[in-house]
Every structure is written in structure tokens, then in C-alpha cells.
Design a protein around this motif. Structure first.
Motif, short mmCIF file in Angstrom:
data_model
loop_
_atom_site.label_atom_id
_atom_site.label_comp_id
_atom_site.label_asym_id
_atom_site.label_seq_id
_atom_site.Cartn_x
_atom_site.Cartn_y
_atom_site.Cartn_z
N ASP A 111 40.78 39.45 30.36
CA ASP A 111 40.85 40.78 29.75
C ASP A 111 39.76 41.70 30.32
O ASP A 111 40.01 42.87 30.61
CB ASP A 111 40.72 40.69 28.23
CG ASP A 111 41.91 39.99 27.58
OD1 ASP A 111 42.97 39.87 28.22
OD2 ASP A 111 41.75 39.56 26.41
N ARG A 112 38.53 41.17 30.48
CA ARG A 112 37.43 41.96 31.05
C ARG A 112 37.75 42.37 32.49
O ARG A 112 37.53 43.50 32.90
CB ARG A 112 36.11 41.17 31.02
CG ARG A 112 35.33 41.34 29.74
CD ARG A 112 33.94 40.74 29.84
NE ARG A 112 33.93 39.29 29.93
CZ ARG A 112 34.08 38.47 28.90
NH1 ARG A 112 34.26 38.94 27.69
NH2 ARG A 112 34.05 37.17 29.08
N PHE A 113 38.26 41.42 33.26
CA PHE A 113 38.59 41.68 34.67
C PHE A 113 39.64 42.78 34.76
O PHE A 113 39.52 43.72 35.54
CB PHE A 113 39.06 40.39 35.33
CG PHE A 113 39.05 40.41 36.82
CD1 PHE A 113 37.87 40.51 37.53
CD2 PHE A 113 40.24 40.32 37.53
CE1 PHE A 113 37.86 40.52 38.92
CE2 PHE A 113 40.24 40.33 38.92
CZ PHE A 113 39.05 40.43 39.61
N ASN A 114 40.69 42.68 33.93
CA ASN A 114 41.74 43.72 33.92
C ASN A 114 41.18 45.06 33.49
O ASN A 114 41.56 46.10 34.03
CB ASN A 114 42.91 43.30 33.04
CG ASN A 114 43.86 42.39 33.77
OD1 ASN A 114 44.03 42.47 34.97
ND2 ASN A 114 44.47 41.48 33.03
N ALA A 115 40.26 45.07 32.51
CA ALA A 115 39.65 46.32 32.07
C ALA A 115 38.84 46.95 33.20
O ALA A 115 38.86 48.18 33.37
CB ALA A 115 38.76 46.07 30.85
N GLU A 116 38.15 46.13 33.97
CA GLU A 116 37.39 46.66 35.11
C GLU A 116 38.32 47.23 36.17
O GLU A 116 38.03 48.27 36.77
CB GLU A 116 36.50 45.56 35.70
CG GLU A 116 35.36 45.17 34.78
CD GLU A 116 34.64 43.90 35.23
OE1 GLU A 116 34.82 43.47 36.39
OE2 GLU A 116 33.91 43.34 34.40
N LEU A 117 39.44 46.57 36.42
CA LEU A 117 40.41 47.09 37.38
C LEU A 117 41.03 48.40 36.88
O LEU A 117 41.23 49.33 37.65
CB LEU A 117 41.50 46.06 37.66
CG LEU A 117 41.05 44.82 38.44
CD1 LEU A 117 42.18 43.80 38.52
CD2 LEU A 117 40.54 45.19 39.81
#
Length: 146
Positions: A111-117
Motif C-alpha cells: 500500500d505504501r509503495f502504491n501510494a508513493e507511485l
């Protein structure tokens, strides 16, 4: 910023490589698995009693590669293998309790990775990119004939 490279395949390969390295590092730290292992765990979660042949199709891998992947997942107690009820040579796969816990441990990092993207690309471009990549991944005209 330099002009975008219009060699799409080359750009996709470079982006995929960089994203995979970053995601692997983060998934290993959060849950002790690679993105390849995580992809298999999600597929097994989504289709309990999936066969290795079906898993290979979903992951876009050769069956021999999936056999090795599943062997590692079983050894790590992330999935269990059972004889297929109708096909004597096939096995079915299910998440173990440890595999389910591993998916839960990885989810916040995903979820964090997708939010950063999303933040990097902006919401409209993120959605357009996700849609375009989904189309490319599932378009039958791009399927190799071997």
C-alpha cells in the motif's frame, strides 16, 4: 528533465527492473519474501486449490519455473501441496497459515509503495498507467505462440 524515450519496450524494461528491485527490498524487509513469491501467494490466495499449471499461466511463467518457485514456497511453509482430486499427476496449492500471515505482513508495504507511485505520477497518470499495463499484460494478440 530529458525528453521521454519513445522506445516503449526499453522504457518498460528499465522501469520494471527498478521497481522490482525497490519492491523486492521492501517486501523482504516487511514480510521476508520477494515480489515473485508474493505474486504466487496472491494467486494461491485468490484461487484456493489452484494447480501449478494454472499458476504458471497466471504468472506468465513456464511450468518448470513455477515448479521451482512452489518448491521454495512449500519449503518455507508458505503454501501446502495436496493431490488433485481428479488428476492423478496434478497437485493443488493452498496458502498455509504462515503464507496468509506473510500476505498480511506485506500488504501495508504494498500500500505504501502504491501510494508513493501515485504521488510520483499523480492520480490520473497512475490510473492511466495501471489501465494501460493491465491491457498490455492481458492482450491476447501479444501472447507468444512458442
Amino acid at each position: 528533465m530529458a525528453e521521454p524515450d519513445e522506445r516503449l519496450y526499453f522504457s518498460l524494461q528499465r522501469a520494471a527492473h527498478r521497481l522490482r528491485l525497490a519492491a523486492d527490498r521492501r517486501c523482504r524487509a516487511a514480510a521476508g519474501v520477494t515480489t515473485a513469491q508474493l505474486g504466487a501467494l496472491f494467486a494461491v490466495h485468490d484461487e484456493p486449490d489452484i494447480t501449478q499449471q494454472r499458476l504458471a499461466r497466471i504468472l506468465g511463467l513456464r511450468e518448470s519455473a513455477v515448479t521451482a518457485l512452489v518448491t521454495r514456497l512449500v519449503a518455507a511453509d508458505l503454501v501446502t501441496r495436496r493431490p488433485h482430486p481428479r488428476e492423478h499427476r496434478a497437485v493443488t496449492l493452498r496458502l498455509s497459515d504462515h503464507g496468509a500471515a506473510t500476505l498480511r505482513a506485506a500488504q501495508p508495504e504494498i500500500d505504501r509503495f502504491n501510494a508513493e507511485l501515485r504521488a510520483l505520477l499523480g492520480e490520473p497518470a497512475f490510473r492511466q498507467t495501471a489501465t494501460a499495463l493491465h491491457r498490455l499484460a492481458h492482450d491476447e494478440t501479444l501472447t507468444p505462440t512458442d
